[in-house]
Design an enzyme around this catalytic site. Structure first.
Site, PDB file in Angstrom:
ATOM      1  N   LYS A   1      17.853   2.863  55.358  1.00 22.59           N
ATOM      2  CA  LYS A   1      17.095   1.518  55.646  1.00 22.59           C
ATOM      3  C   LYS A   1      15.382   1.797  56.527  1.00 22.59           C
ATOM      4  CE  LYS A   1      21.840  -0.638  57.096  1.00 22.59           C
ATOM      5  NZ  LYS A   1      22.926  -0.467  57.578  1.00 22.59           N
TER       6      LYS A   1
ATOM      7  N   VAL B   1      18.306  -3.842  54.688  1.00 27.49           N
ATOM      8  CA  VAL B   1      17.893  -3.219  55.866  1.00 27.49           C
ATOM      9  C   VAL B   1      18.910  -4.169  56.903  1.00 27.49           C
ATOM     10  CG1 VAL B   1      16.049  -3.631  58.009  1.00 27.49           C
ATOM     11  CG2 VAL B   1      15.262  -3.306  55.412  1.00 27.49           C
TER      12      VAL B   1
END
Length: 327
Positions: A205, A133
């Site tokens: 993400k 992420v």
């Protein structure tokens, strides 16, 4: 713990080099062409020096690394879209063998999240993916600490390349193509920067974050109407930065604002695109910095920022996940 590392690019190599400092041994290290395997532990520095000299990483086939005696598989191959292969199959092999998988590769948890979780349910192994992420930023662990069901929205700057370009354009009054070339010279942008500048990387993400929140919102009393089981890139609305002109940044500056590529996740919505933000506000990070802004019940707004990319930076997130498996 004993690590099997698949992928010897910037992140995989950094994990291999740092693993001994964190008390782990590397028993398998593979790139796309070969693998080195030793149940008693490899010398990552020596192997990577060989690779840098143009020699083969090892004498085994890369696929053999998946059967090495590791406790944790580190999946650090390049992100692929759609079927997320070969990363998804690597994770499946680990979980079917009741071993853990830690991901730096975004594809499997962005494109096949529900399948990954189903495999995990049937295994004694766990899947962790902090590194997918925001590099070194502890985004997923912060969400876990708050409780995913208590996080109502996330927004932020999630791509360092796009942020470098926009912040340089704003600071120097330069055009997109000029700054992109500069970023490529500095190694901030890839030779083919489309994944970053078109917003795809940031969108992946955001999809992962949306999946984590949806999973949390499906539990207990915090369940919300309309939350679906999982999302993919196809569910995101994405716009890149290629068509942001210097004049737009100049006009924004006259009003005390600037433009950043912002990812936004809320119930049933994933959006990525150029957004106006206060010039000196929290989201106006510069250079390759990333920032996430979490909106949480009871806790209010939380901001976490730092280096969102880079080999050693992202490797720290992988190694943090491995440490959590030991806890």
């Amino acid at each position: 713990m004993k690590l099997g590392i698949i992928g010897a690019g910037a992140v995989g190599s950094a994990v291999a080099r740092l693993a001994p400092e964190y008390g782990h041994s590397v028993v398998a290290l593979a790139d796309s062409e070969s693998a080195a395997i030793d149940p008693d532990g490899l010398d990552p520095e020596a192997l990577l020096a060989r690779k840098e000299d143009g020699e083969a990483l090892g004498e085994s086939d890369p696929d053999e690394a998946l059967d090495a005696p590791y406790d944790v598989l580190v999946e650090a191959t390049p992100t692929t879209l759609g079927d997320a292969e070969p990363g998804f199959s690597h994770i499946r092999r680990a979980l079917e063998g009741d071993r853990h998988a830690v991901l730096a590769n975004k594809g499997p948890v962005a494109e096949r999240y529900e399948e990954v979780r189903t495999l995990e349910t049937g295994s004694r192994g766990q899947v962790r993916f902090e590194a997918t992420v925001a590099g070194a930023i502890p985004a997923l662990s912060t969400i876990a600490d708050l409780g995913a069901g208590n996080v109502t929205a996330i927004r932020g700057v999630l791509n360092g390349t796009a942020n470098f370009i926009l912040s340089r354009m704003a600071a120097e009054g330069l055009g997109y193509e000029h700054v992109l070339a500069e970023a490529q010279d500095l190694g901030v942008a890839e030779a083919d920067p489309s994944f970053d500048v078109q917003g795809t990387d940031a969108a992946l993400k955001c999809v992962i974050l949306a999946n984590v929140l949806a999973e949390g919102n499906g539990d207990g009393d915090t369940a919300e109407v309309g939350v679906r089981e999982s999302y993919t890139l196809a569910d995101a609305t994405v716009e890149g930065i290629e068509h942001v002109p210097p004049s737009a940044l100049e006009l924004a500056a006259e009003d005390g604002r600037t433009i950043r590529l912002i990812g936004e996740v809320s119930t049933g919505s994933i959006r990525v695109g150029p957004r106006l933000v206060p010039e000196h506000g929290t989201l106006a990070v510069t250079g390759t910095q990333n920032i996430l802004q979490l909106e949480a019940r009871h806790a209010g707004r939380l901001n976490i920022s730092g280096r969102g990319a880079g080999g050693p930076e992202t490797a720290t997130a992988v190694l943090a996940d491995i440490s959590r498996l030991e806890a």
